[in-house]
Design an enzyme around this catalytic site. Sequence first.
Site, mmCIF file in Angstrom:
data_model
loop_
_atom_site.group_PDB
_atom_site.id
_atom_site.type_symbol
_atom_site.label_atom_id
_atom_site.label_comp_id
_atom_site.label_asym_id
_atom_site.label_seq_id
_atom_site.Cartn_x
_atom_site.Cartn_y
_atom_site.Cartn_z
ATOM 1 N N ARG A 111 0.838 -1.192 0.000
ATOM 2 C CA ARG A 111 0.000 0.000 0.000
ATOM 3 C C ARG A 111 0.871 1.238 0.000
ATOM 4 O O ARG A 111 1.710 1.430 0.882
ATOM 5 C CB ARG A 111 -0.919 0.024 1.225
ATOM 6 C CG ARG A 111 -2.017 -0.988 1.192
ATOM 7 C CD ARG A 111 -3.087 -0.707 2.223
ATOM 8 N NE ARG A 111 -2.572 -0.474 3.569
ATOM 9 C CZ ARG A 111 -3.344 -0.232 4.617
ATOM 10 N NH1 ARG A 111 -4.645 -0.174 4.471
ATOM 11 N NH2 ARG A 111 -2.810 -0.051 5.814
ATOM 12 N N THR A 115 -1.559 7.550 -0.517
ATOM 13 C CA THR A 115 -2.824 7.306 -1.208
ATOM 14 C C THR A 115 -3.499 6.005 -0.792
ATOM 15 O O THR A 115 -4.689 5.826 -1.030
ATOM 16 C CB THR A 115 -2.599 7.265 -2.722
ATOM 17 O OG1 THR A 115 -1.772 6.119 -3.044
ATOM 18 C CG2 THR A 115 -1.901 8.532 -3.200
ATOM 19 N N ASP A 207 -0.347 -4.725 12.488
ATOM 20 C CA ASP A 207 0.177 -5.064 11.174
ATOM 21 C C ASP A 207 0.517 -6.555 11.156
ATOM 22 O O ASP A 207 1.455 -7.000 11.820
ATOM 23 C CB ASP A 207 1.424 -4.235 10.875
ATOM 24 C CG ASP A 207 1.918 -4.421 9.447
ATOM 25 O OD1 ASP A 207 2.256 -5.557 9.079
ATOM 26 O OD2 ASP A 207 1.971 -3.429 8.700
ATOM 27 N N ASP A 210 4.192 -7.468 10.139
ATOM 28 C CA ASP A 210 5.177 -7.171 11.171
ATOM 29 C C ASP A 210 5.089 -8.160 12.328
ATOM 30 O O ASP A 210 6.109 -8.609 12.855
ATOM 31 C CB ASP A 210 4.982 -5.746 11.701
ATOM 32 C CG ASP A 210 5.501 -4.685 10.738
ATOM 33 O OD1 ASP A 210 6.379 -5.018 9.911
ATOM 34 O OD2 ASP A 210 5.029 -3.539 10.793
#
Length: 216
Positions: A111, A115, A207, A210
Amino acid sequence: MTTKPFRMDGVTVVTHPLVRHKLSIMRAKDTSTARFRDLLREISTLLCYEVTRDLPLEDYPVETPVGPTTGQRIAGKKMVFVPILRAGLGLVEGMLELVPSARVGHIGLYREPVTLDAVEYYFRAPEDVAERLCVVIDPMLATGNTAVAAIERLKERGVTNLRFVCLVASPEGLERLRGWHPDVPIWTAAVDERLNDHGYIVPGLGDAGDRLFGTR
């Protein structure tokens, strides 16, 4: 996280007690990387069981130790698991334990921080991928941008038989994916409350990449 049954056409929420139990442990911020990884593998097997529930079968002869019978096996070409890199890799091992003959493709997407658009950096799939059932997998369906892009990429290769599996989804991500690809059914273990301003699922589990690889 939704407290009442979530209903949307084409979306199946897997509510098995083992899935809920394991997902709750994964959500905890003090769950170790090793434990998170193990739980993700275990849940992926349970989700795979659900997403393959209606695979077509064909009869074939079997000789048991005491006589002949008719067995059944999955019909057609072997399916393809397509993890969205990198976090999707955490779901592959558990699914392959259940369907060891499956092929594995890979789609690398990230990503863009500002944006939140999906940017592709890698794609690899079997040459005859268009002739197979493809199950796209990613732990989180947040904005839906990477899932939409991954499915578009596979459709460009001629794939028409597609399914999407995730661990946690946002209502926004589900609406976007169903809006762009209404022909692709979705399986998820949970539908959470919403996205925050950074495009993360709330309450979510952080996440997934992660936490899976211990990079933060």
